[in-house]
Design an enzyme around this catalytic site. Structure first.
Site, mmCIF file in Angstrom:
data_model
loop_
_atom_site.group_PDB
_atom_site.id
_atom_site.type_symbol
_atom_site.label_atom_id
_atom_site.label_comp_id
_atom_site.label_asym_id
_atom_site.label_seq_id
_atom_site.Cartn_x
_atom_site.Cartn_y
_atom_site.Cartn_z
ATOM 1 N N GLY A 173 47.833 24.597 -9.502
ATOM 2 C CA GLY A 173 47.484 25.692 -8.596
ATOM 3 C C GLY A 173 45.994 25.951 -8.613
ATOM 4 O O GLY A 173 45.165 25.048 -8.446
ATOM 5 N N GLY A 174 45.624 27.223 -8.843
ATOM 6 C CA GLY A 174 44.212 27.620 -8.836
ATOM 7 C C GLY A 174 43.377 26.847 -9.839
ATOM 8 O O GLY A 174 42.165 26.680 -9.651
ATOM 9 N N GLY A 408 23.493 -1.575 9.869
ATOM 10 C CA GLY A 408 23.483 -0.181 9.419
ATOM 11 C C GLY A 408 23.452 -0.095 7.909
ATOM 12 O O GLY A 408 22.850 0.821 7.331
ATOM 13 N N ALA A 409 24.090 -1.069 7.263
ATOM 14 C CA ALA A 409 24.135 -1.046 5.804
ATOM 15 C C ALA A 409 22.725 -1.246 5.221
ATOM 16 O O ALA A 409 22.380 -0.665 4.194
ATOM 17 C CB ALA A 409 25.098 -2.099 5.292
HETATM 18 C C1 HXC Z 1 52.457 32.657 -16.257
HETATM 19 C C2 HXC Z 1 52.984 30.617 -17.127
HETATM 20 C C3 HXC Z 1 52.423 29.972 -15.997
HETATM 21 C C4 HXC Z 1 51.868 30.782 -14.972
HETATM 22 C C5 HXC Z 1 53.157 28.471 -17.340
HETATM 23 N N1 HXC Z 1 53.447 29.646 -17.916
HETATM 24 N N2 HXC Z 1 52.562 28.643 -16.159
HETATM 25 N N3 HXC Z 1 52.986 31.945 -17.248
HETATM 26 N N4 HXC Z 1 51.912 32.129 -15.151
HETATM 27 N N5 HXC Z 1 51.289 30.252 -13.888
HETATM 28 C C6 HXC Z 1 54.091 29.886 -19.208
HETATM 29 C C7 HXC Z 1 55.574 29.539 -19.179
HETATM 30 O O1 HXC Z 1 56.322 30.621 -18.687
HETATM 31 C C8 HXC Z 1 55.842 29.292 -20.660
HETATM 32 O O2 HXC Z 1 55.981 30.539 -21.300
HETATM 33 C C9 HXC Z 1 54.538 28.667 -21.130
HETATM 34 O O3 HXC Z 1 53.561 29.022 -20.155
HETATM 35 C C10 HXC Z 1 54.616 27.164 -21.216
HETATM 36 O O4 HXC Z 1 55.111 26.669 -19.967
HETATM 37 P P1 HXC Z 1 56.295 25.617 -19.894
HETATM 38 O O5 HXC Z 1 56.803 25.644 -18.495
HETATM 39 O O6 HXC Z 1 57.288 25.845 -20.993
HETATM 40 O O7 HXC Z 1 55.502 24.277 -20.213
HETATM 41 P P2 HXC Z 1 55.679 22.845 -19.574
HETATM 42 O O8 HXC Z 1 57.111 22.455 -19.548
HETATM 43 O O9 HXC Z 1 54.729 21.963 -20.295
HETATM 44 O O10 HXC Z 1 55.213 22.972 -18.038
HETATM 45 C C11 HXC Z 1 53.868 23.307 -17.748
HETATM 46 C C12 HXC Z 1 53.723 23.598 -16.237
HETATM 47 C C13 HXC Z 1 54.769 24.689 -15.837
HETATM 48 C C14 HXC Z 1 53.944 22.346 -15.432
HETATM 49 C C15 HXC Z 1 52.286 24.036 -16.001
HETATM 50 O O11 HXC Z 1 54.645 25.785 -16.740
HETATM 51 C C16 HXC Z 1 54.542 25.167 -14.448
HETATM 52 O O12 HXC Z 1 54.966 24.520 -13.454
HETATM 53 N N6 HXC Z 1 53.904 26.336 -14.323
HETATM 54 C C17 HXC Z 1 53.599 26.920 -13.015
HETATM 55 C C18 HXC Z 1 52.524 26.109 -12.342
HETATM 56 C C19 HXC Z 1 52.136 26.658 -11.000
HETATM 57 O O13 HXC Z 1 52.914 26.573 -10.003
HETATM 58 N N7 HXC Z 1 51.000 27.290 -10.957
HETATM 59 C C20 HXC Z 1 50.453 27.823 -9.728
HETATM 60 C C21 HXC Z 1 50.259 29.309 -9.868
HETATM 61 S S1 HXC Z 1 49.691 29.856 -8.355
HETATM 62 P P3 HXC Z 1 56.902 30.718 -22.614
HETATM 63 O O14 HXC Z 1 56.910 32.204 -22.814
HETATM 64 O O15 HXC Z 1 58.233 30.155 -22.275
HETATM 65 O O16 HXC Z 1 56.210 29.981 -23.669
HETATM 66 C C22 HXC Z 1 48.044 29.585 -8.353
HETATM 67 C C23 HXC Z 1 47.417 29.969 -7.051
HETATM 68 C C24 HXC Z 1 45.922 30.113 -7.128
HETATM 69 O O17 HXC Z 1 47.448 29.167 -9.283
HETATM 70 C C25 HXC Z 1 45.295 29.475 -5.945
HETATM 71 C C26 HXC Z 1 43.790 29.610 -5.956
HETATM 72 C C27 HXC Z 1 43.150 28.649 -5.047
#
Ligand code: HXC
Length: 518
Positions: A173-174, A408-409
């Site tokens: 994401g971000g 051109g190159a």
């Molecule tokens: C809050 C988060 C989080 C998030 C992960 N965690 N991502 N908490 N916000 N964005 C937390 C999980 O809940 C978990 O908490 C711990 O981190 C570890 O994550 P896991 O999923 O257990 O780890 P893993 O299996 O290794 O997977 C990692 C991951 C997955 C692929 C990154 O966590 C995931 O898909 N997260 C979301 C990614 C995403 O969609 N992000 C985009 C956000 S929107 P616990 O308590 O269980 O340990 C964004 C928009 C901004 O960023 C745009 C700006 C341009």
């Protein structure tokens, strides 16, 4: 001070809590994935004992959280501060995946922003060690605003201090846009990945199955998207690569790169250079062999090696001084310029120009790649980036034409009238509007159609074209190049020429900014 008193005890207790807060289970999980913890990474990166942490005790903002929970902890999932790499100051932020997946909440963001502002004020590079699930979902808009402030600062610092991202886990994401806005991106194979939307979203929206690695792993970003500039097999080597990278660059845009004297001086004359470029213009060779026989020993360090390998972009040293090399690679697609190689070259040139790194171009290029795909995908727009970047760059710029330099190159690859400071050619150079075959086919179409033996006539005309036009001596006599040089003496020529350019000064017209074709 009364070290048994209440305040000193509280101070000590806080330090102990900070040390003990990391969950052993989460560290075990991190290690099981082949990843290091944020602190272990800093230990490898920074000179021993040089790390000075800032904001270790800030706590996350847990007020008003109504969905999920934000873990109370010290530091809010990111370690920030400054330290030294080979005795040079750098600012750092290292995300800690063991705390809410390294996700970015508002306090986490404020720590990064503070670090960025300090780095800019001190004129020191900033390094982002990224291991993050992106915007912290529980904190909603506050975390998005945090990203916006970080991006704004990266853009403000761009071209003033080097900004380097090292992806050490997810960058989701971000989290992807900080690296994208920075100067260079390092990744580790199999344990790091970058994507705007992950495999689950891809499945939901497009019903396509794709793994993390296939969607945004290090190999994909190094070979296909071009997002990753350097990749390594494990985290330790990635960090060591970053340290090596630092040896080539200055700390900011008003410093010069560090000078690293060669231990055993490379000889100025090298007869091997007479044997690498084949006389037959249709034969391929590896331009890296040319480069390695000219630059200081062990100083060649290639950036974006796997992306658009028809152009080489690399740092190296000549007589101990950093240079940026751009070279057409005849071994891949005959070294042709296409969309990806143009963009790769342009971005590298602009980095070197930002940081006072002189540019050295080795040219052997048949032209721009023809075809519907390239034209429709915008080779005009993208090729213009390379042209713009070369012309805009005010650092010393030298070109050595090794063989083909057509059309051109010829113009694009730092030709004299585009602002080349010294333009040399080897005797094997062919400089012309186009290659002999194409030129003869256009100018003598009628004669070739009417003759009894078109093959013989064509061979005769091609030879004449080479003798009269497509050689370096015509360009030399007309002053379009500065000198035809003996390949064996190229190193000495270049060292002398860069020395002469050491105080090059170009008056850049005052304006808000130019409008590079994006
Ligand atoms: C809050 C988060 C989080 C998030 C992960 N965690 N991502 N908490 N916000 N964005 C937390 C999980 O809940 C978990 O908490 C711990 O981190 C570890 O994550 P896991 O999923 O257990 O780890 P893993 O299996 O290794 O997977 C990692 C991951 C997955 C692929 C990154 O966590 C995931 O898909 N997260 C979301 C990614 C995403 O969609 N992000 C985009 C956000 S929107 P616990 O308590 O269980 O340990 C964004 C928009 C901004 O960023 C745009 C700006 C341009």
């Amino acid at each position: 001070m009364d070290i048994d008193g209440k305040y000193y005890r509280a101070f000590k207790e806080r330090l102990e809590k900070l040390d003990a807060q990391s969950s052993k289970e989460k560290i075990r999980k991190q290690h099981a994935k082949g990843k290091l913890t944020a602190r272990e990474r800093l230990d490898i990166l920074l000179d021993e004992g040089s790390f000075e942490e800032i904001d270790a005790f800030v706590v996350p903002d847990t007020e008003g959280i109504e969905f999920g929970k934000v873990e109370k902890n010290y530091g809010d999932g990111v370690i920030t501060g400054h330290g030294k790499i080979n005795n040079r100051l750098v600012f750092i932020y290292a995300q800690d995946f063991t705390v809410m997946g390294g996700s970015l909440g508002i306090v986490h963001a404020r720590k990064i922003v503070k670090t960025q502002e300090m780095a800019l004020k001190m004129g020191a590079p900033i390094i982002a060690l990224i291991d993050s699930g992106g915007a912290r979902i529980q904190e909603g808009i506050a975390s998005l605003s945090g990203y916006a402030s970080i991006f704004h600062n990266i853009i403000r610092s761009s071209g003033i201090i080097p900004q380097i991202a090292v992806i050490m886990g997810p960058a989701a994401g971000g989290a992807v846009y900080s690296p994208a806005l920075m100067d260079f991106v390092f990744m580790t194979s199999y344990t790091s990945y970058m994507f705007v939307t992950g495999p689950n979203v891809v499945k939901e929206v497009l019903n396509e199955d794709v793994s993390f690695e296939e969607l945004g792993g290090a190999e994909i970003h190094a070979k296909k998207s071009g997002v990753a500039n350097f990749i390594y097999d494990d985290e330790e080597n990635t960090i060591l690569g970053l340290k090596k990278f630092f040896s080539y660059i200055p700390s900011n845009n008003v410093e010069n790169p560090p000078r690293i004297e060669e231990e055993n001086k490379t000889p100025g004359e090298n007869k091997k250079l007479l044997e690498i470029v084949p006389d037959d213009p249709n034969k391929a060779y590896d331009v890296k062999e040319v480069i390695l026989n000219i630059v200081d020993k062990n100083s060649f360090y290639e950036a974006s090696e796997l992306f658009a390998p028809n152009i080489i972009t690399a740092f190296a040293r000549l007589d101990g001084k950093t240079i940026g090399i751009i070279a057409n690679q005849p071994k891949v697609l005959a070294g042709v310029l296409d969309i990806n190689s143009s963009v790769k070259g342009a971005r590298f040139i602009r980095f070197c120009d930002n940081y006072n790194i002189p540019l050295l171009t080795f040219e052997d290029v048949p032209g721009f790649l023809p075809g519907i795909d390239q034209e429709h995908s915008g080779i005009i727009r993208h090729g213009a980036k390379l042209l713009y970047a070369y012309s805009e760059a005010s650092v010393p710029k030298i070109t050595v034409i090794l063989r083909k330099s057509y059309g051109g190159a010829y113009i694009v690859m730092n030709s004299k009238n585009l602002g080349g400071d010294f333009n040399y050619a080897w005797p094997t150079a062919e400089i012309a509007v186009m290659g002999p075959e194409g030129a003869v086919a256009i100018l003598y179409r009628k004669e070739l159609a009417e003759t009894e033996d078109p093959k013989k006539l064509k061979a005769k005309l091609v030879k004449k074209y080479r003798d009269r036009i497509a050689n370096p001596f015509v360009a030399d006599e007309k002053g379009f190049i500065d000198e035809v040089i003996d390949p064996a003496t190229t190193r000495t020529k270049l060292i002398t020429a860069f020395e002469a350019l050491a105080n090059k000064w170009v008056e850049v017209p005052s304006r808000k900014h130019g409008n590079i074709p994006l």
